[in-house]
Design a protein around this motif. Sequence first.
Motif, PDB file in Angstrom:
ATOM      1  N   ASP A  59     -44.096  40.215 -37.336  1.00  0.00           N
ATOM      2  CA  ASP A  59     -44.021  39.888 -35.920  1.00  0.00           C
ATOM      3  C   ASP A  59     -45.248  39.083 -35.499  1.00  0.00           C
ATOM      4  O   ASP A  59     -46.392  39.504 -35.713  1.00  0.00           O
ATOM      5  N   MET A  60     -45.038  37.930 -34.875  1.00  0.00           N
ATOM      6  CA  MET A  60     -46.142  37.054 -34.493  1.00  0.00           C
ATOM      7  C   MET A  60     -46.981  37.632 -33.363  1.00  0.00           C
ATOM      8  O   MET A  60     -48.202  37.484 -33.350  1.00  0.00           O
ATOM      9  N   LEU A  61     -46.344  38.287 -32.398  1.00  0.00           N
ATOM     10  CA  LEU A  61     -47.107  38.891 -31.304  1.00  0.00           C
ATOM     11  C   LEU A  61     -48.049  39.958 -31.837  1.00  0.00           C
ATOM     12  O   LEU A  61     -49.228  40.020 -31.436  1.00  0.00           O
ATOM     13  N   ALA A  62     -47.545  40.783 -32.745  1.00  0.00           N
ATOM     14  CA  ALA A  62     -48.398  41.810 -33.336  1.00  0.00           C
ATOM     15  C   ALA A  62     -49.536  41.188 -34.138  1.00  0.00           C
ATOM     16  O   ALA A  62     -50.669  41.691 -34.125  1.00  0.00           O
ATOM     17  N   GLN A  63     -49.273  40.084 -34.836  1.00  0.00           N
ATOM     18  CA  GLN A  63     -50.317  39.413 -35.604  1.00  0.00           C
ATOM     19  C   GLN A  63     -51.388  38.816 -34.697  1.00  0.00           C
ATOM     20  O   GLN A  63     -52.585  38.883 -34.991  1.00  0.00           O
ATOM     21  N   ILE A  64     -50.953  38.235 -33.580  1.00  0.00           N
ATOM     22  CA  ILE A  64     -51.924  37.639 -32.656  1.00  0.00           C
ATOM     23  C   ILE A  64     -52.784  38.721 -32.016  1.00  0.00           C
ATOM     24  O   ILE A  64     -54.007  38.558 -31.864  1.00  0.00           O
ATOM     25  N   VAL A  65     -52.173  39.834 -31.642  1.00  0.00           N
ATOM     26  CA  VAL A  65     -52.929  40.930 -31.044  1.00  0.00           C
ATOM     27  C   VAL A  65     -53.918  41.511 -32.057  1.00  0.00           C
ATOM     28  O   VAL A  65     -55.088  41.741 -31.743  1.00  0.00           O
ATOM     29  N   ALA A  66     -53.449  41.741 -33.289  1.00  0.00           N
ATOM     30  CA  ALA A  66     -54.346  42.260 -34.327  1.00  0.00           C
ATOM     31  C   ALA A  66     -55.435  41.246 -34.668  1.00  0.00           C
ATOM     32  O   ALA A  66     -56.589  41.618 -34.907  1.00  0.00           O
ATOM     33  N   GLY A  67     -55.084  39.954 -34.663  1.00  0.00           N
ATOM     34  CA  GLY A  67     -56.071  38.923 -34.921  1.00  0.00           C
ATOM     35  C   GLY A  67     -57.144  38.854 -33.853  1.00  0.00           C
ATOM     36  O   GLY A  67     -58.307  38.553 -34.141  1.00  0.00           O
ATOM     37  N   SER A  68     -56.768  39.131 -32.601  1.00  0.00           N
ATOM     38  CA  SER A  68     -57.763  39.142 -31.529  1.00  0.00           C
ATOM     39  C   SER A  68     -58.780  40.246 -31.756  1.00  0.00           C
ATOM     40  O   SER A  68     -59.977  40.065 -31.491  1.00  0.00           O
ATOM     41  N   ARG A  69     -58.319  41.386 -32.259  1.00  0.00           N
ATOM     42  CA  ARG A  69     -59.250  42.483 -32.544  1.00  0.00           C
ATOM     43  C   ARG A  69     -60.236  42.082 -33.632  1.00  0.00           C
ATOM     44  O   ARG A  69     -61.442  42.340 -33.520  1.00  0.00           O
ATOM     45  N   VAL A  70     -59.742  41.428 -34.680  1.00  0.00           N
ATOM     46  CA  VAL A  70     -60.622  40.993 -35.762  1.00  0.00           C
ATOM     47  C   VAL A  70     -61.617  39.947 -35.264  1.00  0.00           C
ATOM     48  O   VAL A  70     -62.823  40.043 -35.532  1.00  0.00           O
ATOM     49  N   SER A  71     -61.131  38.952 -34.526  1.00  0.00           N
ATOM     50  CA  SER A  71     -62.003  37.873 -34.049  1.00  0.00           C
ATOM     51  C   SER A  71     -63.082  38.392 -33.105  1.00  0.00           C
ATOM     52  O   SER A  71     -64.255  38.010 -33.222  1.00  0.00           O
ATOM     53  N   LEU A  72     -62.702  39.256 -32.176  1.00  0.00           N
ATOM     54  CA  LEU A  72     -63.668  39.791 -31.220  1.00  0.00           C
ATOM     55  C   LEU A  72     -64.674  40.700 -31.917  1.00  0.00           C
ATOM     56  O   LEU A  72     -65.869  40.674 -31.602  1.00  0.00           O
ATOM     57  N   THR A  73     -64.192  41.494 -32.877  1.00  0.00           N
ATOM     58  CA  THR A  73     -65.108  42.376 -33.614  1.00  0.00           C
ATOM     59  C   THR A  73     -66.125  41.567 -34.392  1.00  0.00           C
ATOM     60  O   THR A  73     -67.336  41.850 -34.348  1.00  0.00           O
ATOM     61  N   VAL A  74     -65.657  40.542 -35.094  1.00  0.00           N
ATOM     62  CA  VAL A  74     -66.570  39.692 -35.861  1.00  0.00           C
ATOM     63  C   VAL A  74     -67.553  38.985 -34.944  1.00  0.00           C
ATOM     64  O   VAL A  74     -68.764  38.927 -35.218  1.00  0.00           O
ATOM     65  N   ALA A  75     -67.056  38.448 -33.831  1.00  0.00           N
ATOM     66  CA  ALA A  75     -67.918  37.694 -32.920  1.00  0.00           C
ATOM     67  C   ALA A  75     -69.030  38.569 -32.340  1.00  0.00           C
ATOM     68  O   ALA A  75     -70.216  38.230 -32.420  1.00  0.00           O
ATOM     69  N   PHE A  76     -68.671  39.714 -31.786  1.00  0.00           N
ATOM     70  CA  PHE A  76     -69.670  40.552 -31.123  1.00  0.00           C
ATOM     71  C   PHE A  76     -70.606  41.218 -32.127  1.00  0.00           C
ATOM     72  O   PHE A  76     -71.812  41.345 -31.861  1.00  0.00           O
ATOM     73  N   ALA A  77     -70.088  41.637 -33.285  1.00  0.00           N
ATOM     74  CA  ALA A  77     -70.963  42.237 -34.291  1.00  0.00           C
ATOM     75  C   ALA A  77     -71.931  41.204 -34.857  1.00  0.00           C
ATOM     76  O   ALA A  77     -73.119  41.495 -35.056  1.00  0.00           O
ATOM     77  N   THR A  78     -71.437  39.993 -35.087  1.00  0.00           N
ATOM     78  CA  THR A  78     -72.309  38.929 -35.594  1.00  0.00           C
ATOM     79  C   THR A  78     -73.398  38.590 -34.600  1.00  0.00           C
ATOM     80  O   THR A  78     -74.580  38.455 -34.970  1.00  0.00           O
ATOM     81  N   ILE A  79     -73.035  38.448 -33.327  1.00  0.00           N
ATOM     82  CA  ILE A  79     -74.022  38.122 -32.302  1.00  0.00           C
ATOM     83  C   ILE A  79     -75.044  39.235 -32.163  1.00  0.00           C
ATOM     84  O   ILE A  79     -76.247  38.977 -31.977  1.00  0.00           O
ATOM     85  N   ALA A  80     -74.589  40.500 -32.244  1.00  0.00           N
ATOM     86  CA  ALA A  80     -75.518  41.622 -32.121  1.00  0.00           C
ATOM     87  C   ALA A  80     -76.532  41.628 -33.262  1.00  0.00           C
ATOM     88  O   ALA A  80     -77.743  41.792 -33.035  1.00  0.00           O
TER      89      ALA A  80
END
Length: 270
Positions: A59-80
Motif C-alpha cells: 500500500d502506497m499510503l502506508a509506505q509514505i506514512v512509514a517513510g515519513s517516520r524514517v525521514s523525520l527520525t533520521v533528520a532530527f537525530a542527525t541534527i541533534a
Amino acid sequence: MVLGAGIILILFVIAGVFGSILIPYDGVNTSLSDRLLPPGGQLSGGGVALLGTDQLGRDMLAQIVAGSRVSLTVAFATIAIAGAVGLVLGVTSGFFGGKWDALISRLGDIQLAFPSILLAILLAGVLGPSLVNVILALAITRWVIFARVVRASALSTRHLDFVDSARVLGASNSRILLKYIIPSCWQPLIVAATVQVGLTMVAEASLSFLGLGVPLSDASWGATIANGRDHLASAWWIATLPGLALALVVVCVGILGDAFRDHSDLLKNG
C-alpha cells in the motif's frame, strides 16, 4: 504561508508518530494479487488503496506514512548529534583559540573539501544499511557546519565588555562559557539546524535510493522512489507520490526556517 507550512509539517509528524495506528495497512507487507493498483483501486480483501499499490502489492499510503517516520527520525537525530558535536567543538575553537582553533578549523577544512553526499555514501557503504548507521554517517558529514556557526558566535562574544568584566571579577572559564558564550550560540545554532533538517531528509532519501539507507524491511521515501523507476510509464504513482511528499516537507521546512531566521534577525537588530 508560514502557518500553512507549519500545519503541513505537524500533519507529517503526526502521521510519522501515529501512522501505524491511523493506517490499517502495513507498508512492507506484500500482496501480489493487488500489485500495481492505481490510486483508489479496490483491494482483494475488500479495502481501498487510496494512493494505489506498488509492484509487490504494498500500500502506497502506508509506505509514505512509514517513510515519513524514517525521514523525520533520521533528520532530527542527525541534527541533534551533529549539533551537539558542533556546539562543543565550535565553542572550544572560538573561545579558547590557539592550537585548538587551528586543529578543529583544519579538520573542518579537510572535511569540507569532500562533497558531503559523497562522504555520506562512503560512510554508509562502509557501515552498512541500517537506521543507526545512516544517522551516524549524516551526522559526521554535518558537524562541521554547526561548529563553524558556533565558532563565529563564540569569537564575536568572547571579547565583549560584559565577558571581559566577568573575567576581571574572577569568573572561571567554565562559568563564562555556561553563562555568556553558550547562550549566545543558541540562536544561530537553531537557525542552522532548521536549514539542515530539509537537507538531511534529502540526503537520507538519496542514500536509500542507492540502497545504502535503511534496510529493505523498513519503508523509506528514497527506496520507494527507486522501486518505481521501472514503472514510471505504467504506474507513475509509485515514484511520484513519495517524491511529492519529500518535496513538500523540504519546502515547508525551508519556509519555516526562513521565517525563523527573519524573526531572529529582527530580535537581534531590535
